[in-house]
Design a protein around this motif. Structure first.
Motif, PDB file in Angstrom:
ATOM      1  N   SER A 181     -14.805   4.919 -14.114  1.00 47.10           N
ATOM      2  CA  SER A 181     -14.668   4.997 -12.666  1.00 47.10           C
ATOM      3  C   SER A 181     -14.063   6.358 -12.326  1.00 47.10           C
ATOM      4  N   LEU A 182     -14.838   7.182 -11.631  1.00 49.49           N
ATOM      5  CA  LEU A 182     -14.437   8.576 -11.455  1.00 49.49           C
ATOM      6  C   LEU A 182     -14.748   9.067 -10.049  1.00 49.49           C
ATOM      7  N   LYS A 183     -13.833   9.856  -9.512  1.00 51.49           N
ATOM      8  CA  LYS A 183     -14.011  10.495  -8.210  1.00 51.49           C
ATOM      9  C   LYS A 183     -13.805  11.996  -8.381  1.00 51.49           C
ATOM     10  N   ILE A 184     -14.721  12.782  -7.841  1.00 59.11           N
ATOM     11  CA  ILE A 184     -14.622  14.228  -7.907  1.00 59.11           C
ATOM     12  C   ILE A 184     -14.189  14.770  -6.551  1.00 59.11           C
ATOM     13  N   LYS A 185     -13.097  15.510  -6.543  1.00 60.27           N
ATOM     14  CA  LYS A 185     -12.693  16.265  -5.361  1.00 60.27           C
ATOM     15  C   LYS A 185     -13.218  17.685  -5.546  1.00 60.27           C
ATOM     16  N   ALA A 186     -14.222  18.035  -4.786  1.00 59.61           N
ATOM     17  CA  ALA A 186     -14.866  19.339  -4.906  1.00 59.61           C
ATOM     18  C   ALA A 186     -14.256  20.314  -3.908  1.00 59.61           C
ATOM     19  N   VAL A 187     -13.815  21.450  -4.399  1.00 62.39           N
ATOM     20  CA  VAL A 187     -13.200  22.469  -3.561  1.00 62.39           C
ATOM     21  C   VAL A 187     -14.074  23.721  -3.591  1.00 62.39           C
ATOM     22  N   TRP A 188     -14.605  24.094  -2.436  1.00 61.17           N
ATOM     23  CA  TRP A 188     -15.436  25.296  -2.308  1.00 61.17           C
ATOM     24  C   TRP A 188     -14.542  26.423  -1.791  1.00 61.17           C
TER      25      TRP A 188
ATOM     26  N   THR B 222     -10.791  31.030   2.119  1.00 64.23           N
ATOM     27  CA  THR B 222     -10.674  29.732   2.789  1.00 64.23           C
ATOM     28  C   THR B 222     -11.332  28.662   1.921  1.00 64.23           C
ATOM     29  N   LYS B 223     -10.918  27.408   2.122  1.00 72.01           N
ATOM     30  CA  LYS B 223     -11.386  26.322   1.272  1.00 72.01           C
ATOM     31  C   LYS B 223     -12.087  25.237   2.088  1.00 72.01           C
ATOM     32  N   VAL B 224     -13.148  24.688   1.518  1.00 70.59           N
ATOM     33  CA  VAL B 224     -13.852  23.535   2.075  1.00 70.59           C
ATOM     34  C   VAL B 224     -13.851  22.457   1.004  1.00 70.59           C
ATOM     35  N   GLU B 225     -13.475  21.225   1.364  1.00 71.92           N
ATOM     36  CA  GLU B 225     -13.356  20.153   0.380  1.00 71.92           C
ATOM     37  C   GLU B 225     -14.326  19.019   0.677  1.00 71.92           C
ATOM     38  N   ALA B 226     -14.750  18.340  -0.385  1.00 73.78           N
ATOM     39  CA  ALA B 226     -15.623  17.174  -0.264  1.00 73.78           C
ATOM     40  C   ALA B 226     -15.348  16.261  -1.450  1.00 73.78           C
ATOM     41  N   GLU B 227     -15.580  14.963  -1.269  1.00 79.31           N
ATOM     42  CA  GLU B 227     -15.367  13.990  -2.339  1.00 79.31           C
ATOM     43  C   GLU B 227     -16.644  13.217  -2.609  1.00 79.31           C
ATOM     44  N   VAL B 228     -16.926  13.000  -3.886  1.00 81.04           N
ATOM     45  CA  VAL B 228     -18.074  12.193  -4.297  1.00 81.04           C
ATOM     46  C   VAL B 228     -17.629  11.276  -5.431  1.00 81.04           C
ATOM     47  N   GLY B 229     -18.377  10.207  -5.652  1.00 83.51           N
ATOM     48  CA  GLY B 229     -18.063   9.312  -6.761  1.00 83.51           C
ATOM     49  C   GLY B 229     -17.435   8.018  -6.308  1.00 83.51           C
ATOM     50  N   ASP B 230     -16.734   7.362  -7.236  1.00 89.77           N
ATOM     51  CA  ASP B 230     -16.117   6.070  -6.973  1.00 89.77           C
ATOM     52  C   ASP B 230     -14.827   6.250  -6.169  1.00 89.77           C
TER      53      ASP B 230
ATOM     54  N   ALA C 188     -21.213  18.702  -7.048  1.00 87.64           N
ATOM     55  CA  ALA C 188     -20.168  17.805  -7.533  1.00 87.64           C
ATOM     56  C   ALA C 188     -20.765  16.542  -8.142  1.00 87.64           C
ATOM     57  N   THR C 189     -21.825  16.039  -7.560  1.00 91.43           N
ATOM     58  CA  THR C 189     -22.500  14.858  -8.100  1.00 91.43           C
ATOM     59  C   THR C 189     -23.074  15.142  -9.476  1.00 91.43           C
TER      60      THR C 189
ATOM     61  N   GLU D  58     -12.269   4.395  -5.695  1.00 92.54           N
ATOM     62  CA  GLU D  58     -11.040   3.946  -6.356  1.00 92.54           C
ATOM     63  C   GLU D  58     -10.912   4.518  -7.769  1.00 92.54           C
ATOM     64  N   GLY D  59     -11.794   5.442  -8.135  1.00 91.33           N
ATOM     65  CA  GLY D  59     -11.774   5.987  -9.488  1.00 91.33           C
ATOM     66  C   GLY D  59     -10.702   7.045  -9.684  1.00 91.33           C
ATOM     67  N   SER D  60     -10.428   7.384 -10.956  1.00 84.54           N
ATOM     68  CA  SER D  60      -9.496   8.465 -11.261  1.00 84.54           C
ATOM     69  C   SER D  60     -10.084   9.779 -10.759  1.00 84.54           C
ATOM     70  N   GLN D  61      -9.226  10.644 -10.262  1.00 84.05           N
ATOM     71  CA  GLN D  61      -9.705  11.850  -9.582  1.00 84.05           C
ATOM     72  C   GLN D  61      -9.648  13.080 -10.477  1.00 84.05           C
ATOM     73  N   ARG D  62     -10.713  13.869 -10.416  1.00 79.93           N
ATOM     74  CA  ARG D  62     -10.746  15.204 -11.006  1.00 79.93           C
ATOM     75  C   ARG D  62     -11.016  16.202  -9.887  1.00 79.93           C
ATOM     76  N   THR D  63     -10.286  17.300  -9.891  1.00 82.06           N
ATOM     77  CA  THR D  63     -10.500  18.353  -8.903  1.00 82.06           C
ATOM     78  C   THR D  63     -11.263  19.496  -9.550  1.00 82.06           C
ATOM     79  N   LEU D  64     -12.389  19.851  -8.966  1.00 80.75           N
ATOM     80  CA  LEU D  64     -13.226  20.930  -9.480  1.00 80.75           C
ATOM     81  C   LEU D  64     -13.420  21.982  -8.400  1.00 80.75           C
ATOM     82  N   PHE D  65     -13.470  23.246  -8.816  1.00 77.20           N
ATOM     83  CA  PHE D  65     -13.607  24.359  -7.890  1.00 77.20           C
ATOM     84  C   PHE D  65     -15.006  24.949  -7.999  1.00 77.20           C
ATOM     85  N   PHE D  66     -15.566  25.339  -6.849  1.00 80.70           N
ATOM     86  CA  PHE D  66     -16.913  25.909  -6.803  1.00 80.70           C
ATOM     87  C   PHE D  66     -16.909  27.199  -5.987  1.00 80.70           C
ATOM     88  N   TYR D  67     -17.830  28.084  -6.340  1.00 76.89           N
ATOM     89  CA  TYR D  67     -17.942  29.372  -5.672  1.00 76.89           C
ATOM     90  C   TYR D  67     -19.415  29.643  -5.334  1.00 76.89           C
ATOM     91  N   ASN D  68     -19.639  30.588  -4.444  1.00 75.38           N
ATOM     92  CA  ASN D  68     -21.006  30.997  -4.091  1.00 75.38           C
ATOM     93  C   ASN D  68     -21.862  29.800  -3.660  1.00 75.38           C
TER      94      ASN D  68
END
Length: 331
Positions: A219-226, A232-240, A263-264, A242-252
């Motif tokens: 059960s996993l949730k991704i917090k995507a940070v652009w 400046t930062k834009v955030e979005a969440e995908v996944g479960d 993120a998916t 109630e899942g454990s969260q991982r934060t990932l950073f994206f560029y371009n």
């Protein structure tokens, strides 16, 4: 076939460039981790020894702690018979006057333990920032550093180059680690240092910490940070939810829709059916971070797979040599 554990430690003194080497020690421990900048190592050696000169003449007994000092270059080689592999190339960080004598070592991050001049860029790239941080050192930048643009990037006053590198790592979510004197910064699973094969129960000593899991159980949730070029930062969440969260950073990234799509795709790296954890082996086969570990399970062939090695810990003493290899994602 009979094999004998062997080690070779070589120290080059910065004071006079004199080379000191020895093949005997109480213990050696080295660690490498793609999620950490530092590469710590510890060596325990006798507090006194007899010098042996090039002509094989045995000289006087000396206190080993007086023969080298902080900042001296050091190389640690371990293996069996005449097949030794370089486990650490770095510098002496601290000498602890214990019995036996303890020598703490670091990799080339040691050369970054110096003041870093403050600097501000209106526009720059991550590569240019790294070049500034490592200038006037022996550190070589990897050819695989991605093209990431920065706007208004500032290195503040009163920090070291190592701290500046740590700020870059934490602020922008990139993996930063050394492979010898080569520094890499970027996505975590890009480097390919080759493949090592493990047949569970044959060339592994202990695989109890290597657990098999099903993708349906994760059960996993991704917090995507652009991070945009203007920081400046834009955030979005995908996944479960109630899942454990991982934060990932994206560029371009061009839009929030693309951010969620990326993120998916990343979730697939972590939601897989296969092994996770670590296994313990002898010093051979040699393995280090950035390599792929091909696991073969003789009992359950459907569990075979290739995994990315993210951490290795090597220990050698009178009881033998052991290498612990950790896996994070299935390839």
């Amino acid at each position: 076939m009979y094999v004998k554990l062997r080690g070779h430690i070589e120290i080059v003194r910065q004071s006079d460039s004199k080379k000191i080497s020895f093949d005997a020690f109480h213990s050696v421990e080295c660690e490498h981790d793609i999620f950490k900048i530092n590469q710590p190592a510890k060596i325990h050696i006798p507090t006194s020894a007899r010098l042996v000169y090039k002509d094989k003449k045995v000289g006087e007994s000396v206190q080993t702690a007086t023969q080298f000092e902080r900042g001296d270059k050091i190389s640690i080689w371990l293996g069996y018979n005449n097949d030794l592999k370089l486990e650490l190339e770095g510098f002496i960080y601290r000498i602890n006057y214990k019995t036996p004598l303890e020598i703490e070592c670091e990799g080339y991050e040691y050369q970054l333990r110096r003041p870093c001049e403050t600097k501000t860029w209106a526009k720059t790239t991550m590569l240019d920032v790294l070049k500034y941080i490592v200038k006037d050192t022996d550190i070589v930048l990897s050819d695989h550093i991605p093209d990431i643009n920065f706007t208004k990037y500032i290195i503040p006053a009163n920090i070291t180059s190592l701290e500046a590198l740590q700020v870059l790592k934490e602020k922008y979510g990139v993996a930063v680690f050394f492979m010898g004197k080569t520094l890499y910064a970027g996505l975590a699973y890009v480097i390919d240092n080759g493949t090592v094969k493990y047949k569970l129960g044959y060339n592994t000593i202990n695989a109890d910490d290597l657990k098999y899991r099903s993708a349906d159980d994760v059960s996993l949730k991704i917090k995507a940070v652009w991070i945009k070029p203007d920081n400046t930062k834009v955030e979005a969440e995908v996944g479960d939810k109630e899942g454990s969260q991982r934060t990932l950073f994206f560029y371009n990234v061009s839009s929030v829709v693309e951010l969620k799509k990326l993120a998916t795709e990343e979730i697939k790296k972590y939601k897989y059916s296969g092994y996770e954890g670590k296994t313990t082996t002898f010093l051979q086969p040699f393995a280090t971070i950035g390599m792929k570990g091909k696991l073969i399970d003789p009992k359950y062939q459907e569990r075979d797979g290739t995994y990315y090695i993210t951490k290795t810990t090597v220990k050698a003493d009178a009881r033998g040599g052991r290498r612990t290899v950790e896996f994070t994602v299935k390839l």
